[in-house]
Design a protein around this motif. Structure first.
Motif, PDB file in Angstrom:
ATOM      1  N   GLY A   1      -5.560   2.136  -4.243  1.00 53.42           N
ATOM      2  CA  GLY A   1      -4.484   1.767  -3.333  1.00 53.42           C
ATOM      3  C   GLY A   1      -4.800   0.528  -2.516  1.00 53.42           C
ATOM      4  O   GLY A   1      -3.910  -0.250  -2.166  1.00 53.42           O
TER       5      GLY A   1
ATOM      6  N   THR B   1       2.559   3.970  -3.789  1.00 52.30           N
ATOM      7  CA  THR B   1       3.473   3.220  -2.905  1.00 52.30           C
ATOM      8  C   THR B   1       2.991   1.794  -2.668  1.00 52.30           C
ATOM      9  O   THR B   1       3.768   0.947  -2.231  1.00 52.30           O
ATOM     10  CB  THR B   1       3.660   3.912  -1.541  1.00 52.30           C
ATOM     11  OG1 THR B   1       2.430   3.849  -0.790  1.00 52.30           O
ATOM     12  CG2 THR B   1       4.095   5.353  -1.688  1.00 52.30           C
ATOM     13  N   ARG B   2       1.732   1.533  -2.960  1.00 54.76           N
ATOM     14  CA  ARG B   2       1.170   0.197  -2.762  1.00 54.76           C
ATOM     15  C   ARG B   2       1.482  -0.734  -3.946  1.00 54.76           C
ATOM     16  O   ARG B   2       1.220  -1.934  -3.856  1.00 54.76           O
ATOM     17  CB  ARG B   2      -0.351   0.313  -2.587  1.00 54.76           C
ATOM     18  CG  ARG B   2      -0.775   1.128  -1.380  1.00 54.76           C
ATOM     19  CD  ARG B   2      -0.910   0.258  -0.165  1.00 54.76           C
ATOM     20  NE  ARG B   2      -1.991  -0.700  -0.382  1.00 54.76           N
ATOM     21  CZ  ARG B   2      -2.082  -1.889   0.207  1.00 54.76           C
ATOM     22  NH1 ARG B   2      -1.125  -2.286   1.043  1.00 54.76           N
ATOM     23  NH2 ARG B   2      -3.115  -2.693  -0.044  1.00 54.76           N
TER      24      ARG B   2
ATOM     25  N   LYS C   1       8.629   8.869  -0.769  1.00 50.71           N
ATOM     26  CA  LYS C   1       7.770   7.988   0.027  1.00 50.71           C
ATOM     27  C   LYS C   1       8.051   6.516  -0.264  1.00 50.71           C
ATOM     28  O   LYS C   1       7.971   5.674   0.628  1.00 50.71           O
ATOM     29  CB  LYS C   1       6.296   8.297  -0.259  1.00 50.71           C
ATOM     30  CG  LYS C   1       5.831   9.661   0.220  1.00 50.71           C
ATOM     31  CD  LYS C   1       5.947   9.805   1.730  1.00 50.71           C
ATOM     32  CE  LYS C   1       5.416  11.133   2.212  1.00 50.71           C
ATOM     33  NZ  LYS C   1       5.592  11.313   3.679  1.00 50.71           N
TER      34      LYS C   1
ATOM     35  N   TRP D   1       0.059   7.670  -1.987  1.00 46.04           N
ATOM     36  CA  TRP D   1      -0.066   6.446  -1.176  1.00 46.04           C
ATOM     37  C   TRP D   1      -0.417   5.254  -2.052  1.00 46.04           C
ATOM     38  O   TRP D   1       0.156   4.170  -1.905  1.00 46.04           O
ATOM     39  CB  TRP D   1      -1.130   6.657  -0.095  1.00 46.04           C
ATOM     40  CG  TRP D   1      -1.517   5.378   0.590  1.00 46.04           C
ATOM     41  CD1 TRP D   1      -0.801   4.701   1.543  1.00 46.04           C
ATOM     42  CD2 TRP D   1      -2.698   4.598   0.344  1.00 46.04           C
ATOM     43  NE1 TRP D   1      -1.460   3.552   1.907  1.00 46.04           N
ATOM     44  CE2 TRP D   1      -2.628   3.469   1.187  1.00 46.04           C
ATOM     45  CE3 TRP D   1      -3.798   4.759  -0.493  1.00 46.04           C
ATOM     46  CZ2 TRP D   1      -3.627   2.495   1.214  1.00 46.04           C
ATOM     47  CZ3 TRP D   1      -4.798   3.788  -0.473  1.00 46.04           C
ATOM     48  CH2 TRP D   1      -4.701   2.671   0.365  1.00 46.04           C
TER      49      TRP D   1
ATOM     50  N   THR E   1       6.655  11.378  -4.383  1.00 43.75           N
ATOM     51  CA  THR E   1       6.322   9.953  -4.368  1.00 43.75           C
ATOM     52  C   THR E   1       7.580   9.094  -4.273  1.00 43.75           C
ATOM     53  O   THR E   1       7.604   8.087  -3.548  1.00 43.75           O
ATOM     54  CB  THR E   1       5.496   9.592  -5.618  1.00 43.75           C
ATOM     55  OG1 THR E   1       4.361  10.470  -5.703  1.00 43.75           O
ATOM     56  CG2 THR E   1       5.007   8.160  -5.546  1.00 43.75           C
TER      57      THR E   1
ATOM     58  N   GLU F   1      -2.081  13.367  -1.991  1.00 46.94           N
ATOM     59  CA  GLU F   1      -1.451  12.522  -0.975  1.00 46.94           C
ATOM     60  C   GLU F   1      -1.932  11.075  -1.071  1.00 46.94           C
ATOM     61  O   GLU F   1      -1.148  10.137  -0.912  1.00 46.94           O
ATOM     62  CB  GLU F   1      -1.733  13.082   0.429  1.00 46.94           C
ATOM     63  CG  GLU F   1      -0.911  14.311   0.776  1.00 46.94           C
ATOM     64  CD  GLU F   1       0.578  14.016   0.815  1.00 46.94           C
ATOM     65  OE1 GLU F   1       1.035  13.349   1.755  1.00 46.94           O
ATOM     66  OE2 GLU F   1       1.298  14.431  -0.119  1.00 46.94           O
ATOM     67  N   ILE F   2      -3.222  10.894  -1.336  1.00 49.43           N
ATOM     68  CA  ILE F   2      -3.751   9.532  -1.468  1.00 49.43           C
ATOM     69  C   ILE F   2      -3.297   8.904  -2.780  1.00 49.43           C
ATOM     70  O   ILE F   2      -3.032   7.694  -2.850  1.00 49.43           O
ATOM     71  CB  ILE F   2      -5.292   9.526  -1.361  1.00 49.43           C
ATOM     72  CG1 ILE F   2      -5.727  10.078   0.010  1.00 49.43           C
ATOM     73  CG2 ILE F   2      -5.837   8.105  -1.520  1.00 49.43           C
ATOM     74  CD1 ILE F   2      -5.164   9.308   1.202  1.00 49.43           C
TER      75      ILE F   2
END
Length: 222
Positions: free
Chosen positions: A33, A65-66, A97, A62, A94, A58-59
């Motif tokens: 990420g 999302t990057r 998010k 994330w 996801t 969760e990571i």
């Protein structure tokens, strides 16, 4: 020809995502990420479907999302057809998010009413984030068909999703208050209570709703 340091790090991160140690997988997901690379997207999505640890998932989300939504959203939509419940649930999470409304058409009634509670809950949250302004009332009608479903945690998720839609929920919610199923009536009344007094808490709202239904009323005691 030797690999560059960047390629070596990318290979190490991809391998780390499959490591038997959750802490190694977590660090690998954070590394991916931190330095987004289109080559990581497929592996991140693949790992989301099978990763057993919530905090690692969760990571992974994330990290996705990057990356560019033009690359991730179509692949996440493909995951919604997976037979694996976790793959569907995590893809929905996801998408919520990322927040790209191009994902909205993929939030089908089948997902909103999925037999798996985690998939359904993820679909409710994603739908509320992605729904176009002029389709909120229609979404509310679908969501109210799920009132009375599951245990408290699932019911609270649904109530929160409905409340997040705003005033458009009221016609469907009030119709549900007269449903023949007492569980549906209780949940609908509790959701209205929570709408009117968010500080009251769901437990209080559901207990109040039980009392109202027991009295055969849909509002105040006479």
């Amino acid at each position: 020809m030797t690999m560059s340091e960047e390629e070596t790090n990318a290979m190490r991160a991809l391998q780390g995502l499959e490591n038997g140690s959750s802490s190694v997988r977590l660090k690998a997901a954070m590394a991916v990420g931190t330095t987004p690379d289109p080559r990581f997207v497929d592996k991140l999505i693949e790992r989301c479907a099978i990763e057993p640890e919530f905090f690692v998932r969760e990571i992974l989300t994330w990290a996705l999302t990057r990356h560019a939504s033009s690359m991730t959203v179509p692949k996440l939509i493909d995951e919604l057809r997976s037979e694996r419940a976790q793959a569907r649930s995590q893809a929905l999470h996801t998408l919520s998010k990322i927040g790209d409304r191009q994902g909205w058409p993929a939030i089908t009634r089948a997902l909103l009413t999925d037999a798996d509670d985690e998939v359904a809950r993820s679909a409710w949250r994603a739908a509320v984030v992605l729904v176009p302004d002029d389709e909120g009332a229609e979404l509310a009608e679908v969501l109210t068909t799920q009132l009375g479903r599951g245990e408290r945690e699932t019911q609270l998720s649904l109530s929160r999703a409905l409340i997040a839609l705003g005033e458009v929920i009221m016609p469907a919610l009030r119709a549900a208050m007269t449903d023949l199923d007492p569980r549906v009536r209780r949940h609908a009344i509790a959701t209205e209570r929570l709408w009117n007094d968010p500080e009251a808490g769901f437990e209080f709202a559901i207990e109040e709703a039980k009392r109202v239904v027991a009295l055969g009323a849909t509002g105040r005691e006479e």
